[in-house]
Motif scaffolding. Sequence first.
Motif, PDB file in Angstrom:
ATOM      1  N   ASN A  94     -24.436  27.057  17.595  1.00  0.00           N
ATOM      2  CA  ASN A  94     -23.456  26.144  17.001  1.00  0.00           C
ATOM      3  C   ASN A  94     -23.288  24.850  17.786  1.00  0.00           C
ATOM      4  O   ASN A  94     -22.370  24.079  17.497  1.00  0.00           O
ATOM      5  N   ASP A  95     -24.139  24.597  18.767  1.00  0.00           N
ATOM      6  CA  ASP A  95     -24.047  23.376  19.575  1.00  0.00           C
ATOM      7  C   ASP A  95     -24.188  22.145  18.692  1.00  0.00           C
ATOM      8  O   ASP A  95     -25.044  22.103  17.803  1.00  0.00           O
ATOM      9  N   ALA A  96     -23.363  21.141  18.923  1.00  0.00           N
ATOM     10  CA  ALA A  96     -23.391  19.906  18.120  1.00  0.00           C
ATOM     11  C   ALA A  96     -24.733  19.184  18.225  1.00  0.00           C
ATOM     12  O   ALA A  96     -25.109  18.443  17.315  1.00  0.00           O
ATOM     13  N   ASP A  97     -25.450  19.383  19.335  1.00  0.00           N
ATOM     14  CA  ASP A  97     -26.754  18.733  19.520  1.00  0.00           C
ATOM     15  C   ASP A  97     -27.898  19.589  18.972  1.00  0.00           C
ATOM     16  O   ASP A  97     -29.060  19.202  19.080  1.00  0.00           O
ATOM     17  N   GLY A  98     -27.571  20.738  18.420  1.00  0.00           N
ATOM     18  CA  GLY A  98     -28.608  21.651  17.923  1.00  0.00           C
ATOM     19  C   GLY A  98     -28.960  22.667  18.977  1.00  0.00           C
ATOM     20  O   GLY A  98     -28.757  22.449  20.165  1.00  0.00           O
ATOM     21  N   PRO A  99     -29.482  23.833  18.561  1.00  0.00           N
ATOM     22  CA  PRO A  99     -29.833  24.869  19.520  1.00  0.00           C
ATOM     23  C   PRO A  99     -31.086  24.535  20.317  1.00  0.00           C
ATOM     24  O   PRO A  99     -32.015  23.952  19.797  1.00  0.00           O
ATOM     25  N   GLY A 100     -31.045  24.909  21.577  1.00  0.00           N
ATOM     26  CA  GLY A 100     -32.210  24.729  22.453  1.00  0.00           C
ATOM     27  C   GLY A 100     -32.115  23.453  23.266  1.00  0.00           C
ATOM     28  O   GLY A 100     -31.105  22.782  23.229  1.00  0.00           O
ATOM     29  N   PRO A 101     -33.096  23.161  24.011  1.00  0.00           N
ATOM     30  CA  PRO A 101     -34.360  23.895  24.128  1.00  0.00           C
ATOM     31  C   PRO A 101     -34.186  25.184  24.931  1.00  0.00           C
ATOM     32  O   PRO A 101     -33.431  25.234  25.886  1.00  0.00           O
ATOM     33  N   ILE A 102     -34.890  26.199  24.491  1.00  0.00           N
ATOM     34  CA  ILE A 102     -34.925  27.487  25.168  1.00  0.00           C
ATOM     35  C   ILE A 102     -36.382  27.786  25.490  1.00  0.00           C
ATOM     36  O   ILE A 102     -37.250  27.649  24.629  1.00  0.00           O
ATOM     37  N   VAL A 103     -36.635  28.187  26.730  1.00  0.00           N
ATOM     38  CA  VAL A 103     -37.996  28.494  27.174  1.00  0.00           C
ATOM     39  C   VAL A 103     -38.229  29.994  27.068  1.00  0.00           C
ATOM     40  O   VAL A 103     -37.423  30.794  27.549  1.00  0.00           O
ATOM     41  N   LEU A 104     -39.326  30.360  26.411  1.00  0.00           N
ATOM     42  CA  LEU A 104     -39.765  31.748  26.278  1.00  0.00           C
ATOM     43  C   LEU A 104     -41.219  31.789  26.735  1.00  0.00           C
ATOM     44  O   LEU A 104     -42.117  31.401  25.988  1.00  0.00           O
ATOM     45  N   ASP A 105     -41.430  32.225  27.969  1.00  0.00           N
ATOM     46  CA  ASP A 105     -42.761  32.227  28.573  1.00  0.00           C
ATOM     47  C   ASP A 105     -43.348  30.815  28.539  1.00  0.00           C
ATOM     48  O   ASP A 105     -42.753  29.900  29.067  1.00  0.00           O
ATOM     49  N   GLU A 106     -44.486  30.637  27.852  1.00  0.00           N
ATOM     50  CA  GLU A 106     -45.139  29.323  27.806  1.00  0.00           C
ATOM     51  C   GLU A 106     -44.604  28.444  26.677  1.00  0.00           C
ATOM     52  O   GLU A 106     -45.023  27.307  26.519  1.00  0.00           O
ATOM     53  N   TRP A 107     -43.678  28.953  25.882  1.00  0.00           N
ATOM     54  CA  TRP A 107     -43.157  28.258  24.707  1.00  0.00           C
ATOM     55  C   TRP A 107     -41.800  27.631  24.988  1.00  0.00           C
ATOM     56  O   TRP A 107     -41.002  28.170  25.728  1.00  0.00           O
ATOM     57  N   THR A 108     -41.530  26.501  24.351  1.00  0.00           N
ATOM     58  CA  THR A 108     -40.215  25.881  24.351  1.00  0.00           C
ATOM     59  C   THR A 108     -39.801  25.723  22.893  1.00  0.00           C
ATOM     60  O   THR A 108     -40.547  25.156  22.094  1.00  0.00           O
ATOM     61  N   CYS A 109     -38.605  26.246  22.555  1.00  0.00           N
ATOM     62  CA  CYS A 109     -38.143  26.252  21.162  1.00  0.00           C
ATOM     63  C   CYS A 109     -36.788  25.571  21.052  1.00  0.00           C
ATOM     64  O   CYS A 109     -35.979  25.617  21.983  1.00  0.00           O
ATOM     65  N   GLY A 110     -36.538  24.974  19.910  1.00  0.00           N
ATOM     66  CA  GLY A 110     -35.245  24.369  19.640  1.00  0.00           C
ATOM     67  C   GLY A 110     -35.273  23.640  18.319  1.00  0.00           C
ATOM     68  O   GLY A 110     -36.277  23.647  17.601  1.00  0.00           O
ATOM     69  N   SER A 111     -34.139  23.029  17.975  1.00  0.00           N
ATOM     70  CA  SER A 111     -34.063  22.219  16.770  1.00  0.00           C
ATOM     71  C   SER A 111     -32.918  21.239  16.909  1.00  0.00           C
ATOM     72  O   SER A 111     -32.056  21.380  17.779  1.00  0.00           O
ATOM     73  N   GLY A 112     -32.915  20.242  16.048  1.00  0.00           N
ATOM     74  CA  GLY A 112     -31.857  19.249  16.058  1.00  0.00           C
ATOM     75  C   GLY A 112     -30.620  19.758  15.347  1.00  0.00           C
ATOM     76  O   GLY A 112     -30.637  20.810  14.709  1.00  0.00           O
ATOM     77  N   PRO A 113     -29.527  19.007  15.433  1.00  0.00           N
ATOM     78  CA  PRO A 113     -28.304  19.422  14.751  1.00  0.00           C
ATOM     79  C   PRO A 113     -28.501  19.478  13.236  1.00  0.00           C
ATOM     80  O   PRO A 113     -29.078  18.573  12.646  1.00  0.00           O
ATOM     81  N   ASN A 114     -28.075  20.575  12.632  1.00  0.00           N
ATOM     82  CA  ASN A 114     -28.184  20.787  11.184  1.00  0.00           C
ATOM     83  C   ASN A 114     -29.613  20.679  10.667  1.00  0.00           C
ATOM     84  O   ASN A 114     -29.828  20.397   9.492  1.00  0.00           O
ATOM     85  N   ASP A 115     -30.588  20.869  11.533  1.00  0.00           N
ATOM     86  CA  ASP A 115     -32.001  20.791  11.139  1.00  0.00           C
ATOM     87  C   ASP A 115     -32.451  22.159  10.631  1.00  0.00           C
ATOM     88  O   ASP A 115     -32.278  23.158  11.328  1.00  0.00           O
ATOM     89  N   PRO A 116     -33.018  22.241   9.429  1.00  0.00           N
ATOM     90  CA  PRO A 116     -33.455  23.538   8.906  1.00  0.00           C
ATOM     91  C   PRO A 116     -34.760  24.046   9.522  1.00  0.00           C
ATOM     92  O   PRO A 116     -35.225  25.119   9.175  1.00  0.00           O
ATOM     93  N   VAL A 117     -35.339  23.284  10.440  1.00  0.00           N
ATOM     94  CA  VAL A 117     -36.602  23.682  11.059  1.00  0.00           C
ATOM     95  C   VAL A 117     -36.390  23.935  12.542  1.00  0.00           C
ATOM     96  O   VAL A 117     -35.865  23.092  13.265  1.00  0.00           O
ATOM     97  N   THR A 118     -36.793  25.126  12.990  1.00  0.00           N
ATOM     98  CA  THR A 118     -36.851  25.437  14.407  1.00  0.00           C
ATOM     99  C   THR A 118     -38.286  25.201  14.827  1.00  0.00           C
ATOM    100  O   THR A 118     -39.213  25.687  14.173  1.00  0.00           O
ATOM    101  N   ALA A 119     -38.490  24.438  15.884  1.00  0.00           N
ATOM    102  CA  ALA A 119     -39.841  24.119  16.346  1.00  0.00           C
ATOM    103  C   ALA A 119     -40.065  24.706  17.734  1.00  0.00           C
ATOM    104  O   ALA A 119     -39.214  24.587  18.611  1.00  0.00           O
ATOM    105  N   CYS A 120     -41.214  25.343  17.897  1.00  0.00           N
ATOM    106  CA  CYS A 120     -41.637  25.878  19.187  1.00  0.00           C
ATOM    107  C   CYS A 120     -43.006  25.285  19.498  1.00  0.00           C
ATOM    108  O   CYS A 120     -43.835  25.146  18.604  1.00  0.00           O
TER     109      CYS A 120
END
Length: 133
Positions: A94-120
């Motif tokens: 629920n972060d106003a800036d969008g979720p992430g970035p979160i690091v999972l091993d070699e991957w970094t995932c996140g998205s912008g606020p109210n963005d329907p796409v999560t990108a890793c």
Amino acid sequence: MKTLAYPLLLVAAAAALAGCGGDPAPAAPSSAAPAPVPAAAAAAGSTAPGVPGGDVTGAGGAKTAVVAHGKVECAAATKLLKDYFAKLTPAEANDADGPGPIVLDEWTCGSGPNDPVTACSTEDGRQVEGKRG
């Protein structure tokens, strides 16, 4: 040259539709040297579209379609997004800036606020997207 481009586009489309887990199509036997590939067809074939990898349950229970880009197996892409959503806290989701970035091993995932796409993504150019539907 137009007649050569059409079959090449059909082959590229068939490869994209094969999706994850499909066996590669056997190569057609050829008794002649391969024909030169027109520049437009070569450029079209160099950027492979994403491969659908199924659905996962995303943040807030939303159905999220998994799309793998580059050398990423569908099972690995699906697991990555499941792990991402499992690690995502309610505050991060629920972060106003969008979720992430979160690091999972070699991957970094996140998205912008109210963005329907999560990108890793990885540093070597592999990408996985989760698109809320």
